[in-house]
Design an enzyme around this catalytic site. Sequence first.
Site, PDB file in Angstrom:
ATOM      1  NE  ARG A  24       7.213  -3.638   1.374  1.00 13.60           N
ATOM      2  CZ  ARG A  24       7.694  -2.506   1.681  1.00 13.60           C
ATOM      3  NH1 ARG A  24       7.807  -1.461   0.851  1.00 13.60           N
ATOM      4  NH2 ARG A  24       8.327  -2.320   2.950  1.00 13.60           N
ATOM      5  NE  ARG A  40       2.152  -0.375   4.224  1.00 10.77           N
ATOM      6  CZ  ARG A  40       3.411  -0.153   4.204  1.00 10.77           C
ATOM      7  NH1 ARG A  40       3.929   0.628   5.048  1.00 10.77           N
ATOM      8  NH2 ARG A  40       4.350  -0.943   3.440  1.00 10.77           N
ATOM      9  CD  GLU A  98       5.972   4.962   5.846  1.00 18.02           C
ATOM     10  OE1 GLU A  98       6.938   4.304   5.857  1.00 18.02           O
ATOM     11  OE2 GLU A  98       5.547   5.825   4.756  1.00 18.02           O
ATOM     12  NE  ARG A 136       3.160   4.631  -3.300  1.00 14.45           N
ATOM     13  CZ  ARG A 136       3.248   5.408  -2.055  1.00 14.45           C
ATOM     14  NH1 ARG A 136       3.891   4.965  -1.051  1.00 14.45           N
ATOM     15  NH2 ARG A 136       2.949   6.663  -1.823  1.00 14.45           N
ATOM     16  CB  SER A 181       4.858   9.567   4.873  1.00  9.61           C
ATOM     17  OG  SER A 181       6.244   9.978   4.820  1.00  9.61           O
TER      18      SER A 181
END
Length: 427
Positions: free
Chosen positions: A275, A390, A349, A260, A352
């Site tokens: 991130r 994460r 988060e 990403r 998802s």
Amino acid sequence: MLDLTFIREHPDLIKEVAQQRNTAVDVDALLAIDADLRETRRRAEDLRAEQNRLSKAIQGAGADREARDGFIASGREVAAALKELEPRERELEAQLREYLLLVPNIPDASVPVGKGEEDNVEIKRVGQPRQFSFEPLDHVALMQGADMLDIERGVKVAGSRSYILKGDAVLLELALMQFALSRITQHGFTALSVPAMAKEFCFIGNSQFPRGREQTYALPEDELFLVGTAEVSITGMHSGEILREADLPIRYVAWSPCFRREAGTYGKDTKGIMRVHQFEKIEQYVICRAEHEESVRWHEELLRNAEELVQALELPYRVINICTGDLGDAKVKGYDIECWIPSEQRYRETHSDSYFHDYQARRANLRYRGDDGVVRYVHTLNNTALASVRTIIAIVENHQQADGTVRVPEALRPFLGGRERLGRAWR
RNA sequence: GGAGGGAUGGCAGAGUGGUCGAAUGCGACGGUCUUGAAAAUCGUAGACCGAAAGGUCCGGGGGUUCGAAUCCCUCUCCCUCCGCCA
């Protein structure tokens, strides 16, 4: 992508939805192009019909030289007229498709209307954030202390938001992947290891493109892009197919690296590895019949599967119902699982869970033939099973010990050779 | 990276300028027969746009022609051989 007929009949609904979803599409321009295309196509088709008639007439003329030459001359005129019309037809088709790809999906009535992240609605909380009897460390201090993480050299190699996992962190990452694969396949999902590079059509089908293109790494020499999730590859893998109803539902659990670009996130999550540009993920993916109730049923089941993993890892978490403004273009509805991160004193988060009805299927042209013989677009859904970085953060922070080691949750031990602690005592 | 050969319906595989949305076989579906099944036999069946008439689709795109699955260009993918390589 929505059905064009539906868009024609509900332009105002589309406009309202676009506004709720914080997205822009010029519905009036779309409809104008559509009308133009339909008229152009009608004229072109009339000409083609005439061409077919003349073609038969030419054959039927046989030895009648004069009649034959007359038909050929007419045919020439029709061909010339068509030649003018066809580029226009193609151009309009391309324009229409561009607009269609920007039309957002219609959210479910149970999706809260809201502007952004702050309007997401918490629907449940599971587990209690731990009360530490010592001063807990954040994942950076903890992992560096235990020689499990080297951010500086990761950045040296690949730039900001890169990292190097070391020692037990590597074992932990692989253990998490195997743990998730093992659990989800037990639910009847078929394991996949998919390409992490994919062609453009996969991204369009999945709805990463055209919006969100800047979030994706491109390999222009090879006309490939790095996937941000295995979902892209899976949508691509069945695109253009007509499945049989008897083959549905198809349930996959796929392992892939995820890339990403995180464009536009400068200043967000600058500390640590919350991130990052690259991580590993196990993704759940379902292709089912085109029935709302079935989509909803799978959406809930995918959530349960993910919750089961998070619970087995003994992580406190909550589930949120994502509001319209934070939902993106494609989802009908989405839940996020957020795990408690002690150093931030908040939930972040990690999962998802989304369903799309036939929105992705239409873009990817993925259909099935029902037992009634009718061909329909499938419904697609996906949810994270487990994302590496994460989850690693959540585990080391939540299960850290006073001496700087990390307690391994019971369920994960079989995947770590039975070990109960990671890292070494260092404080 | 170099040389050559391919791409046709669910699959296999005919078709080299009009009568081809496309033979044939297998598979699929429906009927007959059977207690049931198999076998046999008869029949049905592609996708897209359109209210319909009609139009489009033989890997993608472009071209030649009155007319293209068939001829030309180009791209993609697959196969074979050589080179390189975990």
